[in-house]
Design an enzyme around this catalytic site. Sequence first.
Site, PDB file in Angstrom:
ATOM      1  N   ASN A 184       0.831  -1.208   0.000  1.00  0.00           N
ATOM      2  CA  ASN A 184       0.000   0.000   0.000  1.00  0.00           C
ATOM      3  C   ASN A 184       0.862   1.253   0.000  1.00  0.00           C
ATOM      4  O   ASN A 184       0.590   2.224  -0.719  1.00  0.00           O
ATOM      5  CB  ASN A 184      -0.906   0.032   1.230  1.00  0.00           C
ATOM      6  CG  ASN A 184      -2.055  -0.960   1.156  1.00  0.00           C
ATOM      7  OD1 ASN A 184      -2.320  -1.540   0.116  1.00  0.00           O
ATOM      8  ND2 ASN A 184      -2.735  -1.151   2.270  1.00  0.00           N
ATOM      9  N   ARG A 190      -4.642   2.222 -13.256  1.00  0.00           N
ATOM     10  CA  ARG A 190      -3.287   2.402 -12.755  1.00  0.00           C
ATOM     11  C   ARG A 190      -2.623   1.094 -12.340  1.00  0.00           C
ATOM     12  O   ARG A 190      -3.194   0.304 -11.601  1.00  0.00           O
ATOM     13  CB  ARG A 190      -3.281   3.379 -11.572  1.00  0.00           C
ATOM     14  CG  ARG A 190      -1.890   3.989 -11.347  1.00  0.00           C
ATOM     15  CD  ARG A 190      -1.883   4.963 -10.212  1.00  0.00           C
ATOM     16  NE  ARG A 190      -2.753   6.092 -10.386  1.00  0.00           N
ATOM     17  CZ  ARG A 190      -2.423   7.214 -11.028  1.00  0.00           C
ATOM     18  NH1 ARG A 190      -1.244   7.305 -11.609  1.00  0.00           N
ATOM     19  NH2 ARG A 190      -3.274   8.204 -11.089  1.00  0.00           N
ATOM     20  N   HIS A 238     -14.726   3.750 -14.920  1.00  0.00           N
ATOM     21  CA  HIS A 238     -14.581   2.941 -13.703  1.00  0.00           C
ATOM     22  C   HIS A 238     -15.854   2.161 -13.393  1.00  0.00           C
ATOM     23  O   HIS A 238     -15.915   1.413 -12.429  1.00  0.00           O
ATOM     24  CB  HIS A 238     -14.225   3.884 -12.532  1.00  0.00           C
ATOM     25  CG  HIS A 238     -13.818   3.199 -11.283  1.00  0.00           C
ATOM     26  ND1 HIS A 238     -14.589   3.217 -10.130  1.00  0.00           N
ATOM     27  CD2 HIS A 238     -12.716   2.467 -10.977  1.00  0.00           C
ATOM     28  CE1 HIS A 238     -13.984   2.536  -9.175  1.00  0.00           C
ATOM     29  NE2 HIS A 238     -12.857   2.065  -9.661  1.00  0.00           N
TER      30      HIS A 238
END
Length: 699
Positions: free
Chosen positions: A47, A416, A446
Site C-alpha cells: 500500500n 493504474r 470505472h
Amino acid sequence: MSDTSNYRYIDREKSWLAFNARVLQEAADSTVPLLERLRFLGIFSNNLDEFFRVRYAAVRRLYLSGKSGEKLLGGITAQQLVKDITDIVIKQQSESLRILSIIEKELKKENIIIVDEKELLPEHEEFVKDFFIQKVSPELVTIILNDLAEFPILKDTVGYLAIRLVMKKDVSVSFNFKNRKKEIRYALIEIPKSFNRVTVLPSINNKQYIMLLDDVIRYNLNSIFNIFDYESISAHMIKITRDAQLDIDSDMSKSMLEKIATSVKDRRIGEPVRFVYDKSIEKDTLDFFLKKMNIDSSDSLIPGGRYHNRRDYMAFPNLGRFDLLYKPKEPLAVDGLSLDGSILNKVAKKDFLLNTPYQSYSYLIKFLREIALDPKVTTIKITLYRLAKNSQIVSSLINAAKNGKRVVVQIELQARFDEASNISYAEMMQQEGIELIFGIKGLKVHSKICVAERIEEGKIKRYGFISTGNFNESTAKVYTDITLFTSHQQILKDVNKIFEFFDVNYKVYRYKHLLVSPHSTRTKLYKLIDREIENAKLGKPAYMDLKMNSLSDYPMINRLYDASNAGVKIRLQVRGICSLIPGVKGMSENIEAISIVDNFLEHSRAYIFCNNNNPEVFISSADFMTRNLDQRVEVTCPIYDEDCKKQIIDTFNVGWKGNVKARLHSEKLDNKYRIRKENEKVFRAQQETYNYFVDRANS
C-alpha cells in the site's frame, strides 16, 4: 458554510496513512493467525509503495511547481504536507519493524526460524551455495559503479543491494601511514523478482528454516566479487519509488494502445519521490548513491531496517502450517440460483444479488458462459477495468465472439498499474474480432456494467449485471463486492445508453434510473440528501446509511454536515480515507463513522436513504470522491427488488454492529477500536455477514 475552513476536514493523505495504520494494527494483533500477520505486513508495505507512486508524487509535483496548494489541500501547504507525510511514514516504518521482530519471535516458538547469512546452520551451507549457483546467479544483474559515465536507472520499487568494497590497495602512495586511504569501490545488485523472495531451506528436527533471497546473495558475495582484491565488503538494501503519473502523447497518428504502451515504458524513468535505505548503511555509501541519483530534500528519505519490499510477505509460503492461517470460508450458493440450470431463466423472473467473497463468483462466470453459448443472444457489451492474470471473463467474451455474437468491450487502458496487462488483453480480444472502445478523453471508465441483448418472440430483451467491483475472479476471493443480476428493461436501457455515450461522447444522455458520473451522480445524490433534510425539518423519519471505500469530496461532506445539522441521522462505514470529522457539536453531531479492516477487503459501495421509512437503496462503483463524482464514468444503480433491498440493509446493519474489527473515524486519526458495551457479545462483522448468508442459503 466555508469550503476552506480546514477545521472542517481531515487531510485526505493523512487519512489514507491512518487507513494503512489500521492494516498495520492487524499485523500487530495477537488474535490474528501468525502467517496472516505477516501477510498484513506485506499489504502495509505494498500500500505504501502505491501511495508514494501516486498520492505523494502528486503533492510533491504541486510543491515543486511553486504553488502552495492550500485550496486544493484543505488549508495545508504542499511543502508542509510533504514534510508531515515523511514524518508519519518514518514512524510507521519504525512500528512495522517492531511488529516484524515480534512476529519473528512468535514464529520461532512455532519452529519456523528465519535466518540470515550469519546465522546459517552448517547443514544448510551446501544447499544455499548450490541454490545460488544454479538458480540465483544466472538471474543476477550486478553493476560496478565507480567508472560508469552514466549512473544506471534504478527500477521503481525493486530492491537493490548497495555494495561497498574496501580494496586492499591504497588510493595514494603517501608514506605517512595515517594519510593513506584505501580505495573504495561501489556496486549495485538487483534482487531478482523472477522467483519467490522467501527461500525455504531443508527442515531439520521438525524445525522449518527460512532465508530471504537478499541474505542468500549476501552469503555468496565472495562468489560474485572474487575477481576483486578486497579486504572487506558490505551490502545494504536500498529502494527507490518513482512518480507513476503517465504522460500521454498527443500525437494524433498514434493509436491509444500505442500511446499508453509508450507511457508505461516511460514510467520507469519517472522522477524519484522516495528513497528507502538500511539505516545502518555507511555514510559515504549513502552519500555516493544520493549524489549519483540526484536525490534531494524534496524527495522523501526514509531510513529503514535491513529488509525493504516487505510486500513480498504477501506471498509468504504456508509451509503446510494451516493452523497459522485463517480457516478458509467455502463460498456459498446464491439462494434461488443454480449453477446447474439456466441463470437467464431465473433472472428473467426476478433480480438477484451476488455478494462476494461470501458467495461464489462462479455465478457471474456462469452468466457470461451462458450468454456466450445462447443462440438467441446477439450482442454483449461490457466494461473492464482490472482483470485476473488468466481471466475467465476474457475467455468467456472470446468464446462469445467465436459463436458469432457481437461483443463490445470498453477496456480502461489507464487502470493504474494494470495498463500493461490491459494492453495485452486488448490486443488478444482485438485479434478475436471483439470490438474495443478505449475510453473517453479526460475520463476514466470505472463503472462495472454488462448488458446482453437476446431475441425473444421477435423482440429484443436485455439481461445484464451491474457491480461495485471489478470483473476479476482473483480479487473476488478477498474483496467484498455486490453484483446485481437483472432483466429490468428500463435499467438496462440506461446501461445501453452508457455504451452509446462511449461512442458519441459529445452528447449528454439522460438516464431515467441510473446515476451516471460525470453527468448526474452528484446532483442526484444531492437531491436524495436534501430530501432527507426536508423530511427531518418536517419531523418525519430521516436517516442515511452509507458504505464506501473513501469519502473526501468537500462539497459532499458539507452536504452531509447540513443534513446532520437538520437532524438527519447518518451512519458511515468508510474503509479508507474519511475527510469528514464525525461527532462535532454544531457541525456533525448526528454523524457516526467507522472503518472495518479484517481478513477481507471491504470494497462494496451501498447507499441507503430513509425516504420517510420507505428506503431507497443503491449500489455503486463510485465513492464520495471528486474524481468519482466528476472525473470518471461511474454507475450508481437503484435496487428495486424488495428481497435484494433487504439483503443490503441487513448486511449494512450487520457491519454496523461489529465490535471486533471496527475502528472509529476521528479527527485525531488514532484508530481507536469500537469499545464493547457491558454484557455485549463479541460480534465480528465479516464472520457474522458470512453467517447471515449461510442462514439464507439454508432457509
